[in-house]
Scaffold this active site. Structure first.
Site, PDB file in Angstrom:
ATOM      1  N   GLU A 121      35.408  47.855  37.915  1.00  0.00           N
ATOM      2  CA  GLU A 121      35.215  46.397  38.018  1.00  0.00           C
ATOM      3  C   GLU A 121      34.681  46.091  39.395  1.00  0.00           C
ATOM      4  OE1 GLU A 121      38.452  43.695  37.237  1.00  0.00           O
ATOM      5  OE2 GLU A 121      39.179  44.894  35.568  1.00  0.00           O
ATOM      6  N   GLU A 147      44.628  47.272  36.106  1.00  0.00           N
ATOM      7  CA  GLU A 147      45.231  46.963  37.413  1.00  0.00           C
ATOM      8  C   GLU A 147      46.749  47.013  37.372  1.00  0.00           C
ATOM      9  OE1 GLU A 147      43.571  43.073  38.141  1.00  0.00           O
ATOM     10  OE2 GLU A 147      41.782  43.923  39.024  1.00  0.00           O
TER      11      GLU A 147
END
Ligand code: BGP
Length: 457
Positions: free
Chosen positions: A356, A161
């Site tokens: 995810e 991320e």
């Protein structure tokens, strides 16, 4: 013919500090997590779920579920205890053993190099990503692992991320520091992170030309609270700042004009050295990876820039009456996942990898030593249904679907009670108990989903 490709990647995703434990074993150096004063829950990161000692048992369970891929992160400080300098052979061997164990079951390792766990010594010496020295240290670390893993690893994710990692750098300065200083520091961190990501791409081309490198963001679809133009404008600003600007650099290898404009106007542009932009422009990512948990609704905010609007909404989201929420107040939005992969593919024309996705729930083992987690099955079913539509109706090129925390792990805030797994781990926030593993009801469900390549939901 099924919806998903024959080689669709199914599996789970975790990070080092949320799973490994063994915080001071095997020559590992300290990371910023190891010196965190307290987590909300009272747990610390020292033992986590003890994956360091139990990886064989855990991987056997993943294999039994039919995983053909597993994404995990390397702890930089396990490989280079000071982040730079001496290499710790024991650390490298640990990861090689994990990789070999995965390959034994034909599970593709998807290796992430940085999941927020900066080696403490680099944070102390150079302010983490703020310092150009940290970039040099990262390049050495990346070269070490890519060379060493060779043909065994086919997928690299430089940063977990990256947009969220850049956001975190805003909290590096004391809270009373000026907004300008915080933003200036963030801009430096961002530039160094982008170069670090690019270096993984360059190093992979050099030492592992078979490997694919994917830039990763936490993608949050941003909805306007109403059709008032000011709300829509706020949503667009937050979307640019959080989602798209990072993705544009991954896909096009250059900084978008609105970002350059913001930096220029505020006088906070990072130090860009000769050669940096060429280095970036050559390293266009091979695929785009993302996490997905929720969408966010935002309201007009005259003062705020995109990041501020997003942060305010994240801390205190205007209610979206169309969505239910998790126990942690995160909106449950399966259609948002379809929007996400569709947006990624339409805008950037690169294969998309959902690495995810999951729901965190406070759960207790029942008398039969299991959990009837039908809510988790419903959650995944509804999200996978939307992914199927993204493939069949929208033509998205989707590489795979990895669930977050396939086994219960510490949450990003260090809570054991926020459980994401198909596999229950017997410990609480403050009591390590026996750390035994138990299958939840969703274990067999996900196993049959994988066996049918997503046909049987
Ligand atoms: C992502 C992080 C993970 C992870 C997940 C779930 O943003 O990459 O590290 O933990 O979110 O968040 P949480 O653990 O806070 O529920």
């Amino acid at each position: 013919m099924g919806v998903f490709t024959k080689d669709f990647l199914w599996g789970g995703s975790v990070s080092s500090m949320q799973t490994e434990g063994a915080w001071a074993e095997g020559g590992k150096g300290l990371t910023v997590y190891d010196v965190q004063k307290t987590t909300k829950s009272g747990a610390d990161w020292k033992v986590a779920i003890d994956f360091y000692h139990r990886y064989r048992e855990d991987i056997a369970l993943f294999a039994d579920m039919g995983f053909n891929s597993y994404r995990f992160s390397l702890s930089w400080a396990r490989i280079l205890p000071d982040g730079e300098g001496e290499i710790n052979e024991t650390g490298l061997e640990f990861y090689e053993n994990v990789i070999d164990e995965l390959l034994k079951y034909n599970i593709e390792p998807v290796v992430c190099l940085y999941h927020f766990d900066m080696p403490l010594s680099l944070m102390n010496k150079y302010g983490g990503w703020k310092g150009r020295e940290t970039l040099a240290a990262f390049q050495k670390y990346a070269e070490t692992v890519i060379q060493r893993f060779g043909t065994r690893v086919k997928y690299y994710i430089p940063f977990n991320e990256q947009n969220a990692a850049a956001m975190l750098s805003l909290f590096q300065l004391p809270s009373d520091a000026s907004e300008r200083d915080k933003k200036k520091l963030q801009a430096s961190c961002m530039h160094h992170m982008f170069l670090a990501s690019a270096s993984v791409w360059h190093l992979a081309r050099q030492y592992a030309p078979h490997a694919k490198v994917g830039g990763m963001v936490n993608y949050m679809p941003i909805y306007p609270a109403s059709c008032k133009p000011e709300d829509i404008f706020a949503a667009q600003k937050a979307d640019r700042s959080y989602n798209q600007q990072t993705l544009e650099v991954f896909a096009h290898g250059e900084y978008p004009t609105d970002l350059l404009n913001e930096w220029g106007k505020a006088g906070i542009a990072p130090m860009i050295q000769p050669g940096d932009m060429v280095y970036l422009s050559k390293a266009k990512m091979d695929f785009l990876a993302h996490s997905y948990y929720q969408s966010l609704t935002v309201q007009a905010d005259e003062e705020g820039d995109g990041a501020t609007i997003l942060m305010r909404a994240f801390q205190n989201p205007p209610k979206n009456d169309y969505l239910r929420q998790t126990q942690w107040g995160w909106s449950i939005d399966p259609v948002g996942l379809r929007l996400t992969v569709k947006e990624l593919y339409n805008r950037y024309h690169l294969p998309v990898f959902t690495i995810e996705c999951g729901i965190g729930v406070d759960e207790l083992l029942n008398e039969e030593n299991t959990i009837d987690d039908d809510y988790r099955i419903d959650y995944f079913r509804s999200h996978l249904e939307q992914l199927k539509l993204a493939v069949t109706e929208d033509g998205v090129e989707l590489m795979g679907f990895l669930t977050w925390g396939p086994i219960d792990i510490l949450s990003s805030q260090g809570e054991m009670k926020k459980r994401y797994g198909f596999i229950y781990v017997n410990r609480t926030d403050t009591d390590l108990m026996d750390l035994a593993r138990y299958k939840k009801k969703s274990y067999d469900w996900f196993k049959s989903v994988i066996a049918s390549n997503g046909e049987a939901l």
